[in-house]
Design a protein around this motif. Structure first.
Motif, short mmCIF file in Angstrom:
data_model
loop_
_atom_site.label_atom_id
_atom_site.label_comp_id
_atom_site.label_asym_id
_atom_site.label_seq_id
_atom_site.Cartn_x
_atom_site.Cartn_y
_atom_site.Cartn_z
N ASP A 80 0.81 -1.22 0.00
CA ASP A 80 0.00 0.00 0.00
C ASP A 80 0.84 1.27 0.00
O ASP A 80 0.29 2.37 -0.05
CB ASP A 80 -0.90 0.03 1.23
N TYR A 81 2.15 1.13 0.06
CA TYR A 81 3.04 2.28 0.22
C TYR A 81 3.81 2.57 -1.05
O TYR A 81 4.26 1.65 -1.75
CB TYR A 81 4.07 2.03 1.32
N ALA A 82 4.00 3.85 -1.34
CA ALA A 82 4.99 4.24 -2.33
C ALA A 82 6.39 4.02 -1.74
O ALA A 82 6.58 4.15 -0.53
CB ALA A 82 4.82 5.71 -2.72
N ILE A 83 7.32 3.68 -2.60
CA ILE A 83 8.70 3.45 -2.17
C ILE A 83 9.63 4.38 -2.93
O ILE A 83 9.49 4.52 -4.16
CB ILE A 83 9.13 2.00 -2.49
N SER A 84 10.55 4.99 -2.23
CA SER A 84 11.54 5.84 -2.88
C SER A 84 12.92 5.56 -2.31
O SER A 84 13.06 5.06 -1.20
CB SER A 84 11.21 7.32 -2.69
N TRP A 85 13.90 5.88 -3.10
CA TRP A 85 15.29 5.85 -2.68
C TRP A 85 15.81 7.28 -2.59
O TRP A 85 15.59 8.08 -3.50
CB TRP A 85 16.15 5.05 -3.65
N PHE A 86 16.52 7.55 -1.50
CA PHE A 86 17.18 8.84 -1.31
C PHE A 86 18.65 8.57 -1.07
O PHE A 86 19.06 7.48 -0.69
CB PHE A 86 16.59 9.57 -0.10
N ARG A 87 19.47 9.61 -1.24
CA ARG A 87 20.86 9.50 -0.86
C ARG A 87 21.27 10.74 -0.08
O ARG A 87 20.73 11.82 -0.29
CB ARG A 87 21.76 9.30 -2.09
N GLY A 88 22.21 10.55 0.81
CA GLY A 88 22.63 11.62 1.71
C GLY A 88 22.59 11.13 3.14
O GLY A 88 21.86 10.19 3.47
N ASP A 89 23.36 11.75 4.02
CA ASP A 89 23.36 11.33 5.41
C ASP A 89 22.34 12.16 6.19
O ASP A 89 21.86 13.19 5.71
CB ASP A 89 24.76 11.45 6.02
N LYS B 8 22.44 14.27 8.44
CA LYS B 8 22.78 15.63 8.86
C LYS B 8 22.66 16.66 7.75
O LYS B 8 22.87 17.84 7.98
CB LYS B 8 24.18 15.65 9.46
N ARG B 9 22.33 16.21 6.57
CA ARG B 9 22.14 17.16 5.48
C ARG B 9 20.93 16.74 4.65
O ARG B 9 20.34 15.71 4.89
CB ARG B 9 23.40 17.27 4.61
N VAL B 10 20.57 17.56 3.71
CA VAL B 10 19.37 17.29 2.92
C VAL B 10 19.54 16.01 2.13
O VAL B 10 20.55 15.78 1.50
CB VAL B 10 19.09 18.46 1.95
N ARG B 11 18.53 15.18 2.19
CA ARG B 11 18.56 13.94 1.44
C ARG B 11 18.03 14.20 0.04
O ARG B 11 16.99 14.82 -0.14
CB ARG B 11 17.72 12.88 2.15
N ARG C 245 6.20 10.92 -3.45
CA ARG C 245 6.61 12.30 -3.23
C ARG C 245 8.13 12.41 -3.38
O ARG C 245 8.84 11.45 -3.13
CB ARG C 245 6.22 12.76 -1.81
N ARG C 246 8.62 13.59 -3.71
CA ARG C 246 10.06 13.81 -3.82
C ARG C 246 10.70 14.34 -2.55
O ARG C 246 11.91 14.27 -2.38
CB ARG C 246 10.36 14.77 -4.96
N SER C 247 9.88 14.87 -1.64
CA SER C 247 10.43 15.47 -0.43
C SER C 247 10.61 14.43 0.65
O SER C 247 9.68 13.69 0.97
CB SER C 247 9.49 16.56 0.09
N PRO C 248 11.79 14.36 1.25
CA PRO C 248 12.02 13.36 2.30
C PRO C 248 11.16 13.56 3.54
O PRO C 248 10.92 12.59 4.27
CB PRO C 248 13.51 13.52 2.62
N VAL C 249 10.67 14.76 3.76
CA VAL C 249 9.86 14.99 4.97
C VAL C 249 8.51 14.28 4.88
O VAL C 249 7.83 14.15 5.88
CB VAL C 249 9.66 16.49 5.23
N GLU C 250 8.15 13.83 3.69
CA GLU C 250 6.87 13.15 3.50
C GLU C 250 6.93 11.68 3.90
O GLU C 250 5.91 11.00 3.92
CB GLU C 250 6.45 13.23 2.02
N TYR C 251 8.12 11.19 4.20
CA TYR C 251 8.31 9.75 4.41
C TYR C 251 8.46 9.42 5.88
O TYR C 251 9.27 10.03 6.59
CB TYR C 251 9.52 9.27 3.61
N ALA C 252 7.70 8.42 6.32
CA ALA C 252 7.68 8.08 7.75
C ALA C 252 8.67 6.98 8.11
O ALA C 252 9.23 6.98 9.20
CB ALA C 252 6.28 7.65 8.14
N TYR C 253 8.87 6.04 7.20
CA TYR C 253 9.70 4.89 7.52
C TYR C 253 10.93 4.86 6.62
O TYR C 253 10.81 5.05 5.40
CB TYR C 253 8.89 3.60 7.35
#
Length: 123
Positions: free
Chosen positions: A31-40, A42-45, A104-112
């Motif tokens: 039921d979830y969208a899945i995305s990959w991000f990169r970055g640590d 302490k900075r913007v993913r 979504r493209r924004s990391p703040v939208e992701y809970a897990y």
């Protein structure tokens, strides 16, 4: 609640390929969208790639378009990021993340989030 575990990173030479895996445990992965991000943390993913719950409309960052492919297997609670023709600029920690509200493209939208897997590309 979902728990995510990332794997598949490593040290490779430029032009090589890696396949990252995001393994989910818990209820409702499909039921979830899945995305990959990169970055640590302490900075913007940076958003790398994402795919919606129904496997349609994968979206990619311009920097990886044509080289990376995101996919998922809901029957196995897994998502993948196939990375081809890797470049030194791809070096980073990669994390998968899930969002019930959709892609979504924004990391703040992701809970897990997964714990991250290091990708290092040497020139």
């Amino acid at each position: 609640q979902l728990q995510l575990v990332d794997s598949g990173g490593g040290l490779v030479q430029a032009g090589s390929s890696l396949k990252l895996t995001c393994k989910a445990s818990g209820y409702g992965f499909g039921d979830y969208a899945i995305s990959w991000f990169r970055g640590d943390p302490k900075r913007v993913r940076e958003f790398v790639a994402g795919i919606d719950y129904n496997d349609n409309r994968p979206v990619y960052a311009d920097s990886v378009k044509g080289r990376f492919t995101i996919s998922r297997d809901n029957s196995r609670n897994e998502a993948f990021l196939q990375m081809n023709n890797l470049k030194p600029g791809d070096t980073d920690v990669y994390r998968c993340a899930t969002n019930y509200a959709g892609l979504r493209r924004s990391p703040v939208e992701y809970a897990y989030w997964g714990q991250g897997t290091q990708v290092t590309v040497s020139s």
